[in-house]
Scaffold this active site. Structure first.
Site, PDB file in Angstrom:
ATOM      1  N   ASP A  59      -9.948   3.532  -3.806  1.00 21.62           N
ATOM      2  CA  ASP A  59     -10.632   2.318  -3.338  1.00 21.62           C
ATOM      3  C   ASP A  59     -12.034   2.172  -3.925  1.00 21.62           C
ATOM      4  O   ASP A  59     -12.783   3.145  -4.012  1.00 21.62           O
ATOM      5  CB  ASP A  59     -10.771   2.340  -1.807  1.00 21.62           C
ATOM      6  N   ASP A 101       0.830  -1.213   0.000  1.00 20.33           N
ATOM      7  CA  ASP A 101       0.000   0.000   0.000  1.00 20.33           C
ATOM      8  C   ASP A 101       0.869   1.269   0.000  1.00 20.33           C
ATOM      9  O   ASP A 101       2.100   1.179  -0.045  1.00 20.33           O
ATOM     10  CB  ASP A 101      -0.935  -0.050   1.220  1.00 20.33           C
ATOM     11  N   GLU A 143      -0.666   1.842  -5.117  1.00 18.72           N
ATOM     12  CA  GLU A 143      -0.477   3.288  -4.888  1.00 18.72           C
ATOM     13  C   GLU A 143      -1.589   4.098  -5.542  1.00 18.72           C
ATOM     14  O   GLU A 143      -1.455   5.285  -5.781  1.00 18.72           O
ATOM     15  CB  GLU A 143       0.931   3.745  -5.242  1.00 18.72           C
ATOM     16  N   TRP A 144      -2.727   3.411  -5.800  1.00 17.44           N
ATOM     17  CA  TRP A 144      -3.993   4.041  -6.212  1.00 17.44           C
ATOM     18  C   TRP A 144      -3.902   4.777  -7.549  1.00 17.44           C
ATOM     19  O   TRP A 144      -4.703   5.678  -7.832  1.00 17.44           O
ATOM     20  CB  TRP A 144      -4.504   5.000  -5.124  1.00 17.44           C
ATOM     21  N   GLY A 145      -2.921   4.425  -8.370  1.00 15.12           N
ATOM     22  CA  GLY A 145      -2.797   5.077  -9.672  1.00 15.12           C
ATOM     23  C   GLY A 145      -2.187   6.457  -9.609  1.00 15.12           C
ATOM     24  O   GLY A 145      -2.080   7.147 -10.627  1.00 15.12           O
ATOM     25  N   GLU A 146      -1.760   6.877  -8.417  1.00 11.87           N
ATOM     26  CA  GLU A 146      -1.248   8.247  -8.225  1.00 11.87           C
ATOM     27  C   GLU A 146      -0.074   8.590  -9.126  1.00 11.87           C
ATOM     28  O   GLU A 146       0.052   9.704  -9.592  1.00 11.87           O
ATOM     29  CB  GLU A 146      -0.767   8.406  -6.786  1.00 11.87           C
TER      30      GLU A 146
HETATM   31  C1  GLA Z   1      -5.937   1.470   1.393  1.00 12.77           C
HETATM   32  C2  GLA Z   1      -6.028   0.466   0.254  1.00 12.77           C
HETATM   33  C3  GLA Z   1      -7.177  -0.479   0.493  1.00 12.77           C
HETATM   34  C4  GLA Z   1      -6.994  -1.195   1.829  1.00 12.77           C
HETATM   35  C5  GLA Z   1      -6.799  -0.191   2.954  1.00 12.77           C
HETATM   36  C6  GLA Z   1      -6.372  -0.863   4.243  1.00 12.77           C
HETATM   37  O1  GLA Z   1      -7.049   2.295   1.437  1.00 12.77           O
HETATM   38  O2  GLA Z   1      -6.174   1.135  -0.974  1.00 12.77           O
HETATM   39  O3  GLA Z   1      -7.302  -1.406  -0.567  1.00 12.77           O
HETATM   40  O4  GLA Z   1      -5.896  -2.065   1.745  1.00 12.77           O
HETATM   41  O5  GLA Z   1      -5.804   0.773   2.629  1.00 12.77           O
HETATM   42  O6  GLA Z   1      -6.170   0.049   5.297  1.00 12.77           O
END
Ligand code: GLA
Length: 682
Positions: free
Chosen positions: A240, A185, A218-221
């Site tokens: 998410d 993460d 890393e959420w695509g950042e």
């Molecule tokens: C982030 C991630 C999620 C999950 C949470 C856990 O938000 O993107 O997929 O793993 O952390 O805290």
């Protein structure tokens, strides 16, 4: 909202997210990618493959389970759950269907490392430790996954240890436990360069000598699709997912354009499945599962299978859909068209066939059509068309078309093979009119049954059925001796809902039974919904006080006369935009659509629109008003910092008015949108 800490995390990262995601995604090959953003121009499907980790892992998208979407950090996340899921993978045939990884998410550890700097599993959740869980999972020939963050702490507010600065020892510990998969993460990353952080862990995992699938989160950042193909096996492309139609849709739209970057050993990850968690209908979950498969996305089950319904298992266990996802050619499907919420996406398969998704984004049924040639198949006299949800095969002369129910997906696999003639012709069903019904008033409908096959459909008989007590009458013939290619049987019907029928959605089913030229019986079925509605009041009314036809919303339900509180109904606050408080209006969360039945009796819609002040920063949305199929008013992208803007639309003659809020192009986080003072005059 189930995971408040996730929201905190989001706020922390949103500055960067907004900057990164407002830009258009660049689609050149990673090796050629310019350092800054470039305009989107779809890359050819046969673009050279990106370099991948040459370790033979994740040659098809990973499949398995992760607890996060069902438990978060709740007490249900423990050893019993993990073992229970492993048991069900075996008992329910999910292991045979390809599900393999049983993955632990955040909150498995204690907040402090031990005196030797080692991670300590939470003894309340995992009394036997992680090694014991790994051994159990391995004893079933399954694999175990674990989670940590490329930061000093994970994302949970309790502050569990992250691996930044501990990469080699944590990786060693994971390997010693027998871990087979790591989700890494992005929280608390101390501003250290992402490429550096994620590459260090890659090297640390490699140094263990244990094969470990490596999932970047890393959420695509930092646009990992441009640089991570030889860093990890998969990378999250978005923020998410949550268990709502709006969230799923927004993520789908962000991940679809990333087609050229996916391939064996390196996949785009639009986040885990929500199928079975209860926030969407089964039709919506089938769309979610179909589209994730068309996108060659990882299939990580996100519901607690110990409590799952038979319908949930049916979706997750659909081997024909899984085969689309897991096709060894490893192509992510591409969008061929997407007008009016009618999406056509096609995925090239190793055997030369194409998986084709006809996906309906809208809240009412629409016809979606393409052709065998358009999806990339060679010219042929006819094709085999396999319906992957109904598990039936047909022949088609080339048309691939269906009326797709609201939020539904028709998923087919089409091949230019020589065996098409053994299958009956595809008969396409359609229904015009009659989806909006005032109780006690007869409405007219016309059904069509059209032969799309190369062979004729014989002894065709159509039927239309409604709920008990409804009157359904055919006013013209319902049978035809034979329908050759392209010919339709048209039937006029009258449908009446009994007086006093409550407003809401009711099922209608159109069926055609027929025979192939060799006498094989076949059937086409079209499930439809009719809405029982009441005529709009004359004069001017606040939309916050009127009954609506349907709603979709990114987080929680649409609120009347308050803002959107993200969770249960009635949890909003007074609508406030630019410091002005409004007592009337609608509080929504992008992506959102609220439909009203206006019965061709209304003239205008007006409102003051904007992002609610309750989101301190970063909300970005755009408002649209639609009259039936036409957009009649819209704003540009509005942000939290801006005051309310007036919007007004002429809706004369419309049967349905739709108020739409889009995410402004950057995902739905913080997108609390208000239709302040929204009024309808009729
Ligand atoms: C982030 C991630 C999620 C999950 C949470 C856990 O938000 O993107 O997929 O793993 O952390 O805290």
């Amino acid at each position: 909202m189930r995971h408040p800490h996730t929201r905190t995390t989001r706020r922390r990262v949103l500055g960067a997210l907004t900057a990164a995601l407002l830009c258009t995604v660049g689609l050149t090959a990673p090796a050629l990618a310019a350092p800054t953003d470039e305009p989107a121009s779809p890359a050819p499907a046969d673009e050279p493959a990106s370099p991948a980790l040459a370790d033979g892992l994740a040659l098809t998208p990973p499949m398995g389970f992760n607890n996060w979407n069902s438990t978060g950090c709740g007490a249900d996340f423990n050893e019993a759950m993990v073992k229970g899921i492993a048991d069900l993978f075996v008992a329910k045939g999910l292991k045979d269907a390809g599900y393999q990884y049983v993955n632990l998410d955040d909150c498995w550890a204690l907040p402090a490392r031990d005196a030797n700097g080692k991670l300590v599993p939470d003894p309340a959740r995992f009394p036997g430790g992680i090694k014991a869980v790994a051994d159990y999972v391995h004893s079933k020939s399954l694999k175990l996954g674990i989670y940590t963050s490329a930061g000093t702490k994970t994302c949970n507010d309790a502050g569990f240890p992250g691996a930044l600065g501990h990469e080699y020892s944590d990786a060693r510990q994971f390997a010693d436990w027998g871990v087979d998969y790591l989700k890494y993460d992005n929280c608390n990353n101390q501003g250290v360069d992402a490429k550096l952080r994620y590459t260090t862990m890659r090297d640390a995992l490699k140094a263990t000598g244990r094969p470990i699938v490596y999932s970047l989160c890393e959420w695509g950042e930092n646009k990992p699709w441009q640089w991570a193909s030889d860093v990890g096996h998969l990378w999250r492309t978005t923020g998410d997912i949550s268990d709502s139609w709006g969230s799923m849709l927004s993520i789908l739209k962000q991940n679809l354009p990333l087609t050229p970057y996916a391939g064996p050993g390196h996949w785009n990850d639009p986040d885990m499945l929500e199928v079975g968690n209860g926030g969407m209908t089964d039709t919506e979950y089938r769309s979610h599962f179909s589209m994730w498969s068309i996108m060659a996305a990882p299939l990580l089950i996100g519901s607690d299978l110990r409590k799952a319904s038979a319908a949930t298992f049916d979706i997750l266990d659909n081997k024909e859909v899984i085969a689309v996802d897991q096709d060894p050619l490893g192509k992510q499907g591409a969008v061929l068209s997407s007008e009016g919420g009618r999406w056509v996406a096609a995925k090239e398969m190793r055997d030369g066939s194409r998986a084709v998704a006809l996906f309906n984004e809208r809240g009412s049924a629409q016809r979606i059509a393409t052709t065998a040639r358009a999806v990339g198949l060679p010219a042929a006299q006819a094709y085999t068309l396999r319906d992957l949800w109904r598990h039936r095969s047909y022949n088609t002369a080339g048309t691939i078309a269906a009326t797709v129910p609201a939020h539904g997906t028709v998923l087919v696999r089409v091949s230019a093979d020589t065996r098409w003639a053994k299958n009956p012709p595809a008969v396409e069903l359609g229904l015009d009119g009659g989806s909006l019904v005032e109780a006690g008033k007869a409405v007219s409908l016309t059904s069509t049954a059209t032969d799309r096959g190369r062979t004729p459909a014989q002894r065709v008989a159509v039927s239309l059925t409604g709920p008990a007590g409804w009157k359904v009458e055919a006013n013209s013939p319902t049978t035809s001796g034979a329908l050759p290619t392209g010919r339709a049987l048209r039937t006029r019907w009258t449908v009446t809902a009994p007086k006093g029928t409550a407003t809401g959605s009711y099922d209608l089913t159109l069926r055609a039974a027929y025979r192939s030229p060799t006498g094989v019986r076949a059937e086409s079925v079209l499930p439809l919904a009719a809405s029982v509605v009441v005529a709009p009041p004359s004069g001017s009314s606040y939309l916050g006080d009127l009954p609506w036809l349907s709603t979709t919303n990114g987080w929680g339900p649409v609120e009347r006369n308050t803002s959107n509180g993200e969770s249960g109904a009635g949890d909003g606050h007074p609508i406030t935009v630019g410091g002005v408080v409004y007592t009337k209006g609608l509080g929504v969360h992008a992506e959102s659509a609220v439909e009203y039945y206006t019965g061709k009796a209304c003239e205008t819609v007006t409102a003051d629109v904007g992002v609610d002040d309750e989101k301190d920063a970063y909300g970005t949305v755009a408002f649209e008003i639609w009259a039936d199929g036409t957009k009649v008013a819209s704003t540009g992208v509005l942000t939290t910092a801006m005051p309310a803007q007036p919007i007004s639309a002429d809706v004369t003659g419309a049967e349905v008015v739709r108020l739409v809020v889009t995410d402004g192009g950057d995902g739905i986080n913080s997108d609390h949108a208000d239709w302040a003072d929204a009024k309808l005059s009729c």
